[in-house]
Design a protein around this motif. Structure first.
Motif, PDB file in Angstrom:
ATOM      1  N   THR A  41      -1.874  -3.956   6.013  1.00 15.81           N
ATOM      2  CA  THR A  41      -1.936  -3.089   7.109  1.00 15.81           C
ATOM      3  C   THR A  41      -2.521  -3.545   8.258  1.00 15.81           C
ATOM      4  O   THR A  41      -2.206  -3.547   9.506  1.00 15.81           O
ATOM      5  N   GLU A  83       2.936   2.094   8.118  1.00 17.47           N
ATOM      6  CA  GLU A  83       2.765   2.780   6.724  1.00 17.47           C
ATOM      7  C   GLU A  83       2.669   4.375   6.710  1.00 17.47           C
ATOM      8  O   GLU A  83       2.335   4.965   7.791  1.00 17.47           O
ATOM      9  N   ASP A 159       5.822  -1.574   7.240  1.00 18.47           N
ATOM     10  CA  ASP A 159       4.649  -1.535   6.128  1.00 18.47           C
ATOM     11  C   ASP A 159       5.032  -0.720   4.995  1.00 18.47           C
ATOM     12  O   ASP A 159       5.136   0.454   5.262  1.00 18.47           O
ATOM     13  N   GLU A 160       5.476  -1.398   3.932  1.00 15.73           N
ATOM     14  CA  GLU A 160       5.512  -0.669   2.577  1.00 15.73           C
ATOM     15  C   GLU A 160       6.698   0.662   2.993  1.00 15.73           C
ATOM     16  O   GLU A 160       6.284   1.697   2.590  1.00 15.73           O
TER      17      GLU A 160
HETATM   18 MG    MG Z   1      -1.442  -0.703   3.748  1.00 11.96          MG
END
Ligand code: MG
Ligand code: ATP
Length: 234
Positions: A41, A83, A159-160
């Motif tokens: 991140t 995220e 992000d993910e």
């Molecule tokens: Mg992260």
């Protein structure tokens, strides 16, 4: 298209990114793998000017961006799916999408982009008036991706995006990423779901405690011993 060179990022005394270098070429899907707290991140935040590196450079389309404002970075064609989705939960779905398009002046363009997002995510069209925070986790992920698309980016960083989603929704997210690439966008993806990410991606990097320890084609990474032990559980 995007290049990080010897990037060093700190939070106070804590040296998180250590001489991190990576690049994403136009048209590629590149994934960054790494365990919790590896600095994934922080890498995204550094790209988007949310934290500034003390050393090193970030270049997007041959322009240095490491000292630019986030809004200007987004205007230059980069979009972030942050995220944990980070949608504006008290606003409606439509208002969230408007926020994604804040740099766009023309109403016609806004309408075209909205139609496009609704075509990619039909669920969003049905929910435009709903308060975003009341949508399911999966729907919120679609909204976060839709919001990023509203700025008409040439490159999208995620992000993910699969975090906390059911296997079926993870599949939807990954299908969307492929579609986004087919539409001509470049994708930089941070993931812990290494199998899925490497199946999609062209290339990948492995980040360990702020350092890139491995970089290879996704195909080679899938069979790499370190990746298999650390991220594929075998
Ligand atoms: Mg992260
Ligand atoms: N604002 C902050 N202030 C101080 N330390 C921070 C801050 N943000 C992150 N860190 C620390 O930096 C390190 C890297 O965090 P980062 O969020 O980049 O990890 P990550 O790879 O994204 O992890 P995860 O997979 O859990 O999301 C962690 O040790 C974290 O505690």
């Amino acid at each position: 298209m995007l290049r990080l060179e010897n990037v060093n990022t700190y939070y106070g005394p804590s040296h998180v990114l250590q001489d991190l270098s990576l690049e994403v070429n136009r048209g590629e899907i590149v994934c960054l793998l790494g365990a919790n707290a590896a600095g994934k991140t922080t890498t995204m935040k550094t790209i988007f000017g949310l934290v500034h590196p003390t050393k090193g450079s970030v270049t997007f389309n041959d322009q240095r961006i490491e000292r630019k404002l986030t809004g200007d970075i987004v205007k230059s064609g980069l979009a972030l799916v942050p995220e944990a989705r980070r949608i504006f939960s008290r606003m409606t779905v439509l208002e969230n999408l408007e926020m994604g398009a804040y740099s766009r002046r023309s109403k016609t363009e806004f309408q075209q982009d909205l139609d496009h997002v609704c075509e990619v995510f039909p669920r969003i069209r049905e929910r435009l008036k709903q308060i975003a925070g009341t949508m399911s986790g999966g729907e919120q992920q679609m909204l976060a991706m839709g919001r990023a698309l509203m700025s008409r980016p040439t490159m999208i960083c995620m992000d993910e995006p699969s975090m906390g989603l059911s296997p079926k929704l993870v599949e939807t997210v990954f299908e969307t990423i492929l579609r986004i690439r087919e539409e001509g966008m470049t994708v930089f993806l941070v993931e812990q779901n290494a199998t899925m990410a490497l199946t999609l991606a062209d290339r990948g990097y492995v980040l360990q405690t702020g350092k890139i320890v491995l970089s290879d084609s996704a195909k080679n990474l899938l069979t790499n011993d370190l990746v298999r032990q650390a991220y594929l559980g075998s």
